[in-house]
Motif scaffolding. Sequence first.
Motif, PDB file in Angstrom:
ATOM      1  N   LEU A   4      17.441  20.223  87.968  1.00 24.74           N
ATOM      2  CA  LEU A   4      17.936  19.100  87.418  1.00 24.74           C
ATOM      3  C   LEU A   4      16.875  17.822  87.681  1.00 24.74           C
ATOM      4  N   SER A   5      16.636  17.169  86.561  1.00 22.79           N
ATOM      5  CA  SER A   5      15.613  15.979  86.532  1.00 22.79           C
ATOM      6  C   SER A   5      16.494  14.655  86.492  1.00 22.79           C
ATOM      7  N   GLN A   6      16.050  13.687  86.662  1.00 22.58           N
ATOM      8  CA  GLN A   6      16.623  12.171  86.795  1.00 22.58           C
ATOM      9  C   GLN A   6      17.086  12.136  85.198  1.00 22.58           C
ATOM     10  N   SER A   7      16.253  12.403  84.388  1.00 24.55           N
ATOM     11  CA  SER A   7      16.411  12.044  82.623  1.00 24.55           C
ATOM     12  C   SER A   7      17.385  12.907  82.264  1.00 24.55           C
ATOM     13  N   GLY A   8      17.845  13.992  82.980  1.00 27.30           N
ATOM     14  CA  GLY A   8      18.582  15.095  82.519  1.00 27.30           C
ATOM     15  C   GLY A   8      19.955  14.916  83.022  1.00 27.30           C
ATOM     16  N   GLU A  10      22.528  12.573  82.817  1.00 24.46           N
ATOM     17  CA  GLU A  10      23.654  12.286  81.981  1.00 24.46           C
ATOM     18  C   GLU A  10      24.359  13.464  81.244  1.00 24.46           C
ATOM     19  N   ARG A  11      23.468  14.053  80.895  1.00 18.28           N
ATOM     20  CA  ARG A  11      23.801  15.373  80.039  1.00 18.28           C
ATOM     21  C   ARG A  11      24.215  16.314  80.800  1.00 18.28           C
ATOM     22  N   TRP A  12      23.707  16.644  82.022  1.00 18.58           N
ATOM     23  CA  TRP A  12      24.316  17.657  83.129  1.00 18.58           C
ATOM     24  C   TRP A  12      25.627  17.052  83.426  1.00 18.58           C
ATOM     25  N   TYR A  13      25.820  16.082  83.798  1.00 14.64           N
ATOM     26  CA  TYR A  13      26.972  15.715  84.366  1.00 14.64           C
ATOM     27  C   TYR A  13      28.149  15.457  83.381  1.00 14.64           C
ATOM     28  N   GLY A  14      27.846  15.422  82.021  1.00 10.48           N
ATOM     29  CA  GLY A  14      28.494  15.281  80.860  1.00 10.48           C
ATOM     30  C   GLY A  14      29.117  16.666  80.775  1.00 10.48           C
ATOM     31  N   THR A  15      28.440  17.706  81.013  1.00  5.59           N
ATOM     32  CA  THR A  15      28.858  19.209  80.804  1.00  5.59           C
ATOM     33  C   THR A  15      29.834  19.343  82.068  1.00  5.59           C
ATOM     34  N   LEU A  16      29.618  18.929  83.179  1.00  2.57           N
ATOM     35  CA  LEU A  16      30.503  18.985  84.193  1.00  2.57           C
ATOM     36  C   LEU A  16      32.111  18.270  83.734  1.00  2.57           C
ATOM     37  N   GLU A  17      31.774  17.031  83.362  1.00  7.34           N
ATOM     38  CA  GLU A  17      33.026  16.300  83.130  1.00  7.34           C
ATOM     39  C   GLU A  17      33.885  17.022  81.734  1.00  7.34           C
ATOM     40  N   ARG A  18      33.106  17.614  80.887  1.00  9.20           N
ATOM     41  CA  ARG A  18      33.941  18.302  79.804  1.00  9.20           C
ATOM     42  C   ARG A  18      34.702  19.682  80.433  1.00  9.20           C
ATOM     43  N   ALA A  19      33.926  20.323  81.433  1.00 11.98           N
ATOM     44  CA  ALA A  19      34.683  21.442  82.012  1.00 11.98           C
ATOM     45  C   ALA A  19      35.789  21.261  82.839  1.00 11.98           C
TER      46      ALA A  19
END
Length: 410
Positions: A4-8, A10-19
């Motif tokens: 994971l990168s800092q710039s990524g 939000e997208r990575w955490y959004g995937t977690l939230e959706r799950a």
Amino acid sequence: MRELSQSGWERWYGTLERAFGGVAEAPEERELWNSLTEFERSFGFWDGEACVSTAGAFSFRMSVPGGTVVDAAGVTMVSVAATHRRRGLLTAMMRHQLDDVRERGEALAVLTASEPVIYGRFGYGVGSHQLRLEIDKSRVHLTAPAGADAADGLRLRYADPVEALADREAVYAQRVAGRPGMLARRPGWERLITLDPPGDREGMSPQQCVLAERDGEVVGYALFAVKPEWDFKGAKGTVRVQDVEALDPAAYAALWRFVFGIDLTSTVMAPGRPVDDPLVHLVSDMRRSDLRVRDSLYVRLVDVGAALEARTYQAPVDVVLDVEDAFCPWNQGRWRLTGDAKGASCKRADDDSPADLALSVRELGSAYLGGVPLTQLAGAGRVRELRQGALAEASLAFGSPVAPWLPHGF
């Protein structure tokens, strides 16, 4: 799979939230988890530009039987998108993560499971449990030992939860070594305890704090919120307790007595307490305290020898363990454990040393913190005794006089 990168994030955490249902967390909660994320330990799978799975770990220090605080990987934020299930992504992430934990020299990995059935195949066993109480104050009263009154020099006072943070953390830090499974909070983690988004309160008040002081020193605290409720008969509010910690029994009882005495309330809810919480013996009626127990912390021995040497044993033990571990084959085989209350040694057994007990690394994880007896696991057919008397000897040694407890999630 990629780190994971800092710039990524939000997208990575959004995937977690959706799950986990797709409801976005409060901005202050997202900001906290962003600040706590260890990017070099966080990763996931991408399908083109889409992040489709997540996993990470926190670098924790956790108490084990004997009072030592050891390094442990806190596995967290694990998810797989519903569009990409049954493709081996979770197994691949667990493989990558445990290899990394081993390379970092951490003997233990721990997690809290969204569903209990997920992690056993990767060697995680239930290592601690938690107690939930919902107490009807109209039918249950609380008694306190000597020393719990103002006349005995104990003073209770309200304090701002944030302003009292240093005092509370000092009390908490003194409690860690005395109970297996507790986390020594690293800088930044104290913010989790005071996180109180208005949208998550479900009708409760903002977080409140009361400190217990003796001779000018803080010796305990209570964190709680109150939900005011009324009907035709009058007030029937609820007090929800987040945490109560104290350095002696009198202060502990005084804080609970304060909670029970909050006006215009009829119910005290206390989720996530230790299963051996002294509160159970302060209340007048356990039956009307609605005690419920559930699984809490899952433990995985990544390095069997180092993990078993890191803790002490409450009775002398000398056993050869035949350990099954298909997912981390470096643990597979026979280990000779010798130890007592002063220390332990766990080395590969000699070829001519017969095994005394046979079990998988999952059962070792369950027994590791001292809260799940090996005899109980043997009764379920999960541990086999190969030398008569070895089971009783090892089960006694692995036990802990204090139940393990995870004070908060991660």
